[in-house]
Design a protein around this motif. Structure first.
Motif, short mmCIF file in Angstrom:
data_model
loop_
_atom_site.label_atom_id
_atom_site.label_comp_id
_atom_site.label_asym_id
_atom_site.label_seq_id
_atom_site.Cartn_x
_atom_site.Cartn_y
_atom_site.Cartn_z
N THR A 448 -4.10 -22.72 -20.99
CA THR A 448 -3.07 -23.76 -20.99
C THR A 448 -3.03 -24.48 -22.32
N GLN A 449 -4.22 -24.84 -22.83
CA GLN A 449 -4.29 -25.52 -24.11
C GLN A 449 -3.85 -24.60 -25.25
N ALA A 450 -4.26 -23.33 -25.18
CA ALA A 450 -3.86 -22.37 -26.21
C ALA A 450 -2.33 -22.20 -26.24
N ALA A 451 -1.71 -22.17 -25.06
CA ALA A 451 -0.25 -22.05 -24.99
C ALA A 451 0.42 -23.26 -25.65
N LYS A 452 -0.14 -24.45 -25.44
CA LYS A 452 0.42 -25.66 -26.05
C LYS A 452 0.31 -25.59 -27.58
N ILE A 453 -0.87 -25.14 -28.05
CA ILE A 453 -1.08 -25.04 -29.49
C ILE A 453 -0.06 -24.10 -30.12
N LEU A 454 0.22 -22.99 -29.44
CA LEU A 454 1.12 -21.96 -29.98
C LEU A 454 2.59 -22.26 -29.73
N GLY A 455 2.87 -23.25 -28.86
CA GLY A 455 4.25 -23.53 -28.52
C GLY A 455 4.85 -22.48 -27.60
N LEU A 456 4.00 -21.83 -26.80
CA LEU A 456 4.46 -20.81 -25.86
C LEU A 456 4.31 -21.32 -24.44
N SER A 457 5.07 -20.75 -23.51
CA SER A 457 4.83 -21.03 -22.10
C SER A 457 3.59 -20.23 -21.66
N ARG A 458 2.95 -20.66 -20.60
CA ARG A 458 1.77 -19.95 -20.12
C ARG A 458 2.08 -18.51 -19.72
N PRO A 459 3.21 -18.26 -18.99
CA PRO A 459 3.50 -16.86 -18.64
C PRO A 459 3.69 -15.99 -19.89
N THR A 460 4.33 -16.53 -20.93
CA THR A 460 4.51 -15.76 -22.16
C THR A 460 3.17 -15.46 -22.80
N LEU A 461 2.29 -16.46 -22.86
CA LEU A 461 0.96 -16.24 -23.43
C LEU A 461 0.20 -15.19 -22.63
N HIS A 462 0.27 -15.27 -21.31
CA HIS A 462 -0.43 -14.30 -20.46
C HIS A 462 0.06 -12.88 -20.75
N SER A 463 1.38 -12.74 -20.88
CA SER A 463 1.92 -11.39 -21.12
C SER A 463 1.48 -10.86 -22.49
#
Length: 479
Positions: A448-463
């Protein structure tokens, strides 16, 4: 910078869908409200205007179209995303033409829905947040154009003269001078200010997607085009399109923009129907368009169509007298946004700010003030704090030059290979994988924190994690 939580209202009679939205959107840090009918949703909107409405087209009692029209009457600038089944796509298209932000088919892809939500919220903020022209020191505005210098007075005059007209406007200036704020100011003072304002960044959207984003497409226009979709230009009917970084627009699309301006009509991708379209064009660029024309990278006829009125934004180094006003504004704004006491600033520190050349213009000044304020201990900001922040910035720039040499060496090595297909995609995947790994390292493996850092949604980061085969324990392992 601290942001207020944005509120999204879901209007759908499906309990399971409303619950799914609640879990998904609260996880993305949105405040979620829900209504099971159009009537209930309207009552909630009358009590408190949300930042976005997601509306099902099929509802008991008042149907989705009737609900949308009622929402539009209450707040024309409130973005609405229509949800529709395949059989009611045409209804959703008609709603979009009359002011809905976009429509999405059920069942929908979660990353796609989150992307549309983000764009809709941004569009709503652009339309409803007022850009103040040179506010008084005791006035507080989240977004303002600051400056009393002679060049800025000319900018204000130009805004006043061109806003009431439908003339095409070209805003020119270096990066960081505030071209988007000027575009929004023109829109807000125009007769179209109750209609949509849709910004399109011609660099941020890949060339292969930009045409369909702007002009839409017909069913079967390309692989995956399973239904008709209208583009941003049709969505903005009666309103304003802001084409940011138009100097970087592909030549293949420049001719279509020229036709839009000349004939006030477009054709969707894969279609033959000529669609009348009433939109005002405001464009911006930091490029030298005259050089681009001579190099064959920009159409001369489009250039003259765009520059009916040109607003030049001066770089900060050419209006140094505005720097004290700007630092005062940013100190006040960032103190309020970060719940900090405004410590003030010494005259020596102001003199240091005024002497710096500011290659990044107003944006760079804002970043320096925000950083100094966060690390300040409550006493007035002194010259040493400003100098240290500017020196650290210079040191980081030198470090980046060395890092860029390593990146450049990798790129040169890859370009020299003749046995590799899809070289661009493979290089981008390589860098994306490294970026995600470092974000996971920085967050201690917290996705969740990594997604915030990257400016991505969590589902996008997971994919992306699955795509690149990143194992969490590997990513967070110390090197």
């Amino acid at each position: 910078m601290k942001n207020e939580t944005q509120t999204i209202l879901i209007i759908d009679d499906d309990d399971q869908l409303r619950n799914s939205f609640f879990r998904l959107l609260t996880e993305e840090n949105y405040q979620v409200k829900a209504a099971a009918s159009g009537e209930q949703g309207l009552e909630m909107i009358k009590k408190q205007i949300p930042d976005l409405v997601i509306l099902d087209i099929r509802l008991p009692g008042m149907n989705g179209m009737e609900t949308f029209e009622a929402i539009h009457d209450i707040e024309p600038k409130l973005p609405v995303i229509i949800m529709t089944a395949y059989g009611t796509t045409q209804t959703a298209i008609e709603a979009t033409k009359t002011g809905a932000f976009d429509y999405i088919l059920k069942p929908f892809d979660i990353p796609d829905m989150l992307t549309i939500i983000k764009k809709a919220l941004e569009s709503g903020r652009f339309m409803r947040s007022h850009v103040k022209m040179d506010p008084a020191p005791d006035e507080s505005f989240h977004e303002a154009v600051i400056g009393r210098s002679t060049p800025m007075q000319e900018v204000y005059k130009a805004i006043g003269r061109v806003s009431p007209t439908d003339a095409t406007v070209l805003i020119r200036g270096e990066s960081g001078t505030g071209k988007e704020l000027i575009a929004r100011a023109v829109y807000q003072h125009s007769s179209r200010n109750q209609k949509p304002f849709l910004p399109i960044n011609c660099v941020a959207i890949p060339e292969t997607l930009l045409e369909s984003e702007l002009f839409g497409y017909e069913k079967g226009a390309f692989t995956g085009a399973a239904h008709r979709r209208i583009g941003k230009i049709e969505q903005a009917h009666g309103g304003t399109i802001f084409l940011d970084e138009i100097g970087d627009m592909p030549l293949s699309l420049q001719s279509k923009i020229l036709r839009l301006i000349q004939e006030k009509s477009i054709e969707r991708l894969g279609g033959r129907e000529t669609i009348p379209t009433d939109v005002r064009i405001i464009a911006a660029t930091n490029r030298n368009l005259e050089n681009a024309i001579s190099e064959g990278m920009f159409r001369e006829d489009l250039y003259y169509r765009l520059k009916v009125v040109t607003i030049w934004l001066p770089p900060l180094r050419e209006r140094r007298g505005d720097i004290p006003l700007l630092e005062e504004y940013f100190l006040s704004r960032y103190s309020a946004e970060n719940n900090l006491v405004n410590p003030g600033i010494t005259q020596e520190a102001v003199n240091t700010l005024c002497a710096y050349p500011w290659p990044g213009n107003v944006r760079e000044l804002a970043n320096i003030i925000q950083k100094v304020l966060i690390f300040n201990r409550g006493a007035p900001i002194v010259q040493e704090e400003i100098s240290q922040a500017l020196n650290e910035k210079g040191a980081r720039k030198n470090e980046n030059i060395e890092e860029n040499q390593d990146i450049l060496s990798f790129i040169q090595k890859e370009l020299s290979r003749t046995d590799k297909e899809n070289l661009f995609d493979s290089c981008m995947d390589h860098f994306a994988s490294l970026l995600i790994r470092e974000a996971l390292n920085l967050s201690g493996g917290n996705r969740t924190q990594a997604a915030k850092i990257l400016g991505l949604s969590r589902p996008t980061l997971h994919s992306r994690i699955e795509k690149y085969g990143i194992k969490l324990e590997t990513a967070v392992k110390s090197e």
